[in-house]
Design a protein around this motif. Structure first.
Motif, PDB file in Angstrom:
ATOM      1  N   GLU A  15       0.841  -1.207   0.000  1.00  0.00           N
ATOM      2  CA  GLU A  15       0.000   0.000   0.000  1.00  0.00           C
ATOM      3  C   GLU A  15       0.876   1.257   0.000  1.00  0.00           C
ATOM      4  O   GLU A  15       0.613   2.218  -0.723  1.00  0.00           O
ATOM      5  CB  GLU A  15      -0.872  -0.024   1.263  1.00  0.00           C
ATOM      6  N   MET A  16       1.923   1.243   0.794  1.00  0.00           N
ATOM      7  CA  MET A  16       2.796   2.418   0.881  1.00  0.00           C
ATOM      8  C   MET A  16       3.641   2.583  -0.392  1.00  0.00           C
ATOM      9  O   MET A  16       3.922   3.702  -0.806  1.00  0.00           O
ATOM     10  CB  MET A  16       3.699   2.346   2.121  1.00  0.00           C
ATOM     11  N   GLU A  17       3.985   1.459  -1.026  1.00  0.00           N
ATOM     12  CA  GLU A  17       4.688   1.561  -2.316  1.00  0.00           C
ATOM     13  C   GLU A  17       3.787   2.226  -3.351  1.00  0.00           C
ATOM     14  O   GLU A  17       4.237   3.053  -4.147  1.00  0.00           O
ATOM     15  CB  GLU A  17       5.085   0.164  -2.814  1.00  0.00           C
ATOM     16  N   SER A  18       2.519   1.868  -3.294  1.00  0.00           N
ATOM     17  CA  SER A  18       1.583   2.437  -4.265  1.00  0.00           C
ATOM     18  C   SER A  18       1.378   3.935  -4.003  1.00  0.00           C
ATOM     19  O   SER A  18       1.319   4.739  -4.943  1.00  0.00           O
ATOM     20  CB  SER A  18       0.283   1.630  -4.178  1.00  0.00           C
ATOM     21  N   VAL A  19       1.332   4.340  -2.724  1.00  0.00           N
ATOM     22  CA  VAL A  19       1.208   5.767  -2.391  1.00  0.00           C
ATOM     23  C   VAL A  19       2.450   6.519  -2.878  1.00  0.00           C
ATOM     24  O   VAL A  19       2.347   7.582  -3.505  1.00  0.00           O
ATOM     25  CB  VAL A  19       1.016   5.964  -0.867  1.00  0.00           C
ATOM     26  N   ALA A  20       3.618   5.953  -2.628  1.00  0.00           N
ATOM     27  CA  ALA A  20       4.863   6.622  -3.056  1.00  0.00           C
ATOM     28  C   ALA A  20       4.862   6.800  -4.570  1.00  0.00           C
ATOM     29  O   ALA A  20       5.220   7.871  -5.082  1.00  0.00           O
ATOM     30  CB  ALA A  20       6.075   5.808  -2.600  1.00  0.00           C
ATOM     31  N   ALA A  21       4.434   5.763  -5.289  1.00  0.00           N
ATOM     32  CA  ALA A  21       4.400   5.853  -6.765  1.00  0.00           C
ATOM     33  C   ALA A  21       3.473   6.991  -7.195  1.00  0.00           C
ATOM     34  O   ALA A  21       3.796   7.759  -8.112  1.00  0.00           O
ATOM     35  CB  ALA A  21       3.936   4.524  -7.351  1.00  0.00           C
ATOM     36  N   LYS A  22       2.331   7.123  -6.502  1.00  0.00           N
ATOM     37  CA  LYS A  22       1.386   8.203  -6.855  1.00  0.00           C
ATOM     38  C   LYS A  22       1.999   9.584  -6.603  1.00  0.00           C
ATOM     39  O   LYS A  22       1.824  10.509  -7.390  1.00  0.00           O
ATOM     40  CB  LYS A  22       0.094   8.058  -6.031  1.00  0.00           C
ATOM     41  N   VAL A  23       2.705   9.707  -5.485  1.00  0.00           N
ATOM     42  CA  VAL A  23       3.317  11.005  -5.162  1.00  0.00           C
ATOM     43  C   VAL A  23       4.381  11.349  -6.212  1.00  0.00           C
ATOM     44  O   VAL A  23       4.449  12.479  -6.691  1.00  0.00           O
ATOM     45  CB  VAL A  23       3.947  10.979  -3.742  1.00  0.00           C
ATOM     46  N   TRP A  46       4.334  14.669  -8.479  1.00  0.00           N
ATOM     47  CA  TRP A  46       5.288  15.747  -8.225  1.00  0.00           C
ATOM     48  C   TRP A  46       6.730  15.426  -8.626  1.00  0.00           C
ATOM     49  O   TRP A  46       7.600  16.296  -8.584  1.00  0.00           O
ATOM     50  CB  TRP A  46       5.229  16.155  -6.745  1.00  0.00           C
ATOM     51  N   GLY A  47       6.989  14.149  -8.917  1.00  0.00           N
ATOM     52  CA  GLY A  47       8.317  13.770  -9.418  1.00  0.00           C
ATOM     53  C   GLY A  47       9.415  13.675  -8.375  1.00  0.00           C
ATOM     54  O   GLY A  47      10.548  13.313  -8.703  1.00  0.00           O
ATOM     55  N   ARG A  48       9.106  14.006  -7.113  1.00  0.00           N
ATOM     56  CA  ARG A  48      10.137  13.929  -6.073  1.00  0.00           C
ATOM     57  C   ARG A  48       9.498  14.097  -4.693  1.00  0.00           C
ATOM     58  O   ARG A  48       8.371  14.572  -4.579  1.00  0.00           O
ATOM     59  CB  ARG A  48      11.196  15.004  -6.265  1.00  0.00           C
ATOM     60  N   VAL A  49      10.250  13.727  -3.671  1.00  0.00           N
ATOM     61  CA  VAL A  49       9.889  14.093  -2.292  1.00  0.00           C
ATOM     62  C   VAL A  49      11.165  14.594  -1.641  1.00  0.00           C
ATOM     63  O   VAL A  49      12.174  13.886  -1.605  1.00  0.00           O
ATOM     64  CB  VAL A  49       9.283  12.902  -1.501  1.00  0.00           C
ATOM     65  N   ASP A  50      11.151  15.821  -1.174  1.00  0.00           N
ATOM     66  CA  ASP A  50      12.347  16.403  -0.565  1.00  0.00           C
ATOM     67  C   ASP A  50      12.445  16.068   0.917  1.00  0.00           C
ATOM     68  O   ASP A  50      13.549  15.928   1.448  1.00  0.00           O
ATOM     69  CB  ASP A  50      12.322  17.929  -0.750  1.00  0.00           C
ATOM     70  N   VAL A  51      11.287  16.000   1.574  1.00  0.00           N
ATOM     71  CA  VAL A  51      11.287  15.762   3.027  1.00  0.00           C
ATOM     72  C   VAL A  51      10.266  14.678   3.364  1.00  0.00           C
ATOM     73  O   VAL A  51       9.099  14.778   2.967  1.00  0.00           O
ATOM     74  CB  VAL A  51      10.895  17.052   3.802  1.00  0.00           C
ATOM     75  N   LEU A  52      10.723  13.643   4.072  1.00  0.00           N
ATOM     76  CA  LEU A  52       9.789  12.640   4.607  1.00  0.00           C
ATOM     77  C   LEU A  52       9.706  12.851   6.114  1.00  0.00           C
ATOM     78  O   LEU A  52      10.727  12.851   6.800  1.00  0.00           O
ATOM     79  CB  LEU A  52      10.310  11.219   4.329  1.00  0.00           C
ATOM     80  N   ILE A  53       8.486  13.036   6.600  1.00  0.00           N
ATOM     81  CA  ILE A  53       8.288  13.109   8.057  1.00  0.00           C
ATOM     82  C   ILE A  53       7.571  11.835   8.492  1.00  0.00           C
ATOM     83  O   ILE A  53       6.434  11.572   8.083  1.00  0.00           O
ATOM     84  CB  ILE A  53       7.400  14.315   8.468  1.00  0.00           C
TER      85      ILE A  53
END
Ligand SMILES: NC(=O)c1ccc[n+]([C@@H]2O[C@H](COP(=O)([O-])OP(=O)(O)OC[C@H]3O[C@@H](n4cnc5c(N)ncnc54)[C@H](O)[C@@H]3O)[C@@H](O)[C@H]2O)c1
Length: 261
Positions: A66-74, A78-85
């Motif tokens: 599920e989290m892999e699928s969310v990451a793929a959507k993000v 947006w093409g990137r994630v600069d900060v993971l909290i």
């Protein structure tokens, strides 16, 4: 607008401290994605931030796919994630260690430790690909303080301290920094119920040198600092944010001697 053109992902970001952080990053120009296992909270959050640069996903951090699928959507959006909290977390009922139920222990370790690592690995791999990123995990004062009743929570949050230290060594070479924050009792989030008990607020305030519970706005400002360019050399550290409560003896030998006891 310190985070203009930056993308931030916050787990458990529909409520409490995570939601306050989402608000903080949005007000500094970031695009923000949050997830929560609670679909109702996700819908409420999406409605509340309608028109802002925020997307909310229903997903459980203990579910790797599920989290892999969310990451793929993000990344699609947006093409990137600069900060993971890493904000999602749970606490077990407060009981002495000998009475802790296996199911409660497992749930706390599954969410706080295993789930947080799953998300960190999924997002970390992508950050390695993009050659940089910032990972900030919500540990707790409980990770460094021996306190009755908190065993599973303390173990899980101490695990995040160790994860933070190790990943700093492993992923620093890819331009990724990894930090954690260890708050004491905050006046918000999972303590909302506790705030209705004046005696408990009083107790916590008295055992904190600055005499009060942690303020959510102050924590948000601190997290924004840790995610900023200015904090880019802080790596591997768990920063305690507790008004000095950790390691503080509310009553000392000198107090006893001065009272002639
Ligand atoms: N509030 C405090 O005093 C305090 C102190 C120290 C550390 N922390 C930590 O800070 C973080 C945020 O705390 P808070 O007070 O805002 O708590 P909170 O309970 O208000 O919010 C936590 C959020 O995480 C979500 N969540 C729980 N399990 C999940 C899962 N498996 N998948 C996805 N989402 C899940 C919950 O639905 C909730 O929305 C937690 O990790 C907590 O342990 C809080």
């Amino acid at each position: 607008m310190k985070f203009k053109d930056k993308v931030v992902f916050i787990t458990g970001g529909t409520r409490g401290l995570g939601k306050a952080m989402a608000q903080g990053f949005l007000s500094e120009g970031a695009s923000v994605a949050v997830n929560d296992k609670d679909a109702e909270m996700v819908a409420k959050c999406a409605e509340e931030f309608k028109g802002k640069s925020l997307v909310a996903y229903t997903a459980d951090i203990t579910d790797y796919e599920e989290m892999e699928s969310v990451a793929a959507k993000v990344w699609d959006a947006w093409g990137r994630v600069d900060v993971l909290i890493n904000g999602a977390g749970v606490v077990a009922p407060l009981v002495p260690a000998e009475k802790a139920k296996k199911a409660d222990f497992d749930r706390v370790i599954d969410v706080n430790l295993k789930g947080t690592f799953y998300v960190t690995q999924i997002f970390g791999r992508k950050m390695i690909g993009q050659k940089g990123g910032r990972i900030i995990s919500m540990s707790s004062q409980a990770a460094v303080l021996g306190e009755r009743g908190f065993l599973s929570y303390s173990i899980s949050k101490a695990g995040l301290m160790t994860m933070t230290r190790n990943l700093a060594y492993e992923w620093g070479r890819y331009g990724i920094t990894t930090c954690a924050v260890a708050p004491g009792f905050m006046a918000g989030g999972m303590n909302e119920g506790l705030l209705k008990r004046g005696d408990l607020v009083d107790f916590i305030s008295k055992r904190t040198p600055v005499g009060k519970m942690g303020q959510v706005d102050d924590l948000v400002a601190f997290i924004l600092f840790l995610a900023s360019k200015e904090a880019s050399y802080i790596n591997g550290e768990t920063l305690v944010f507790d008004g000095g409560a950790t390691g503080y003896a509310p009553e000392t030998l000198l107090d006893v001697i001065s009272k002639g006891r």
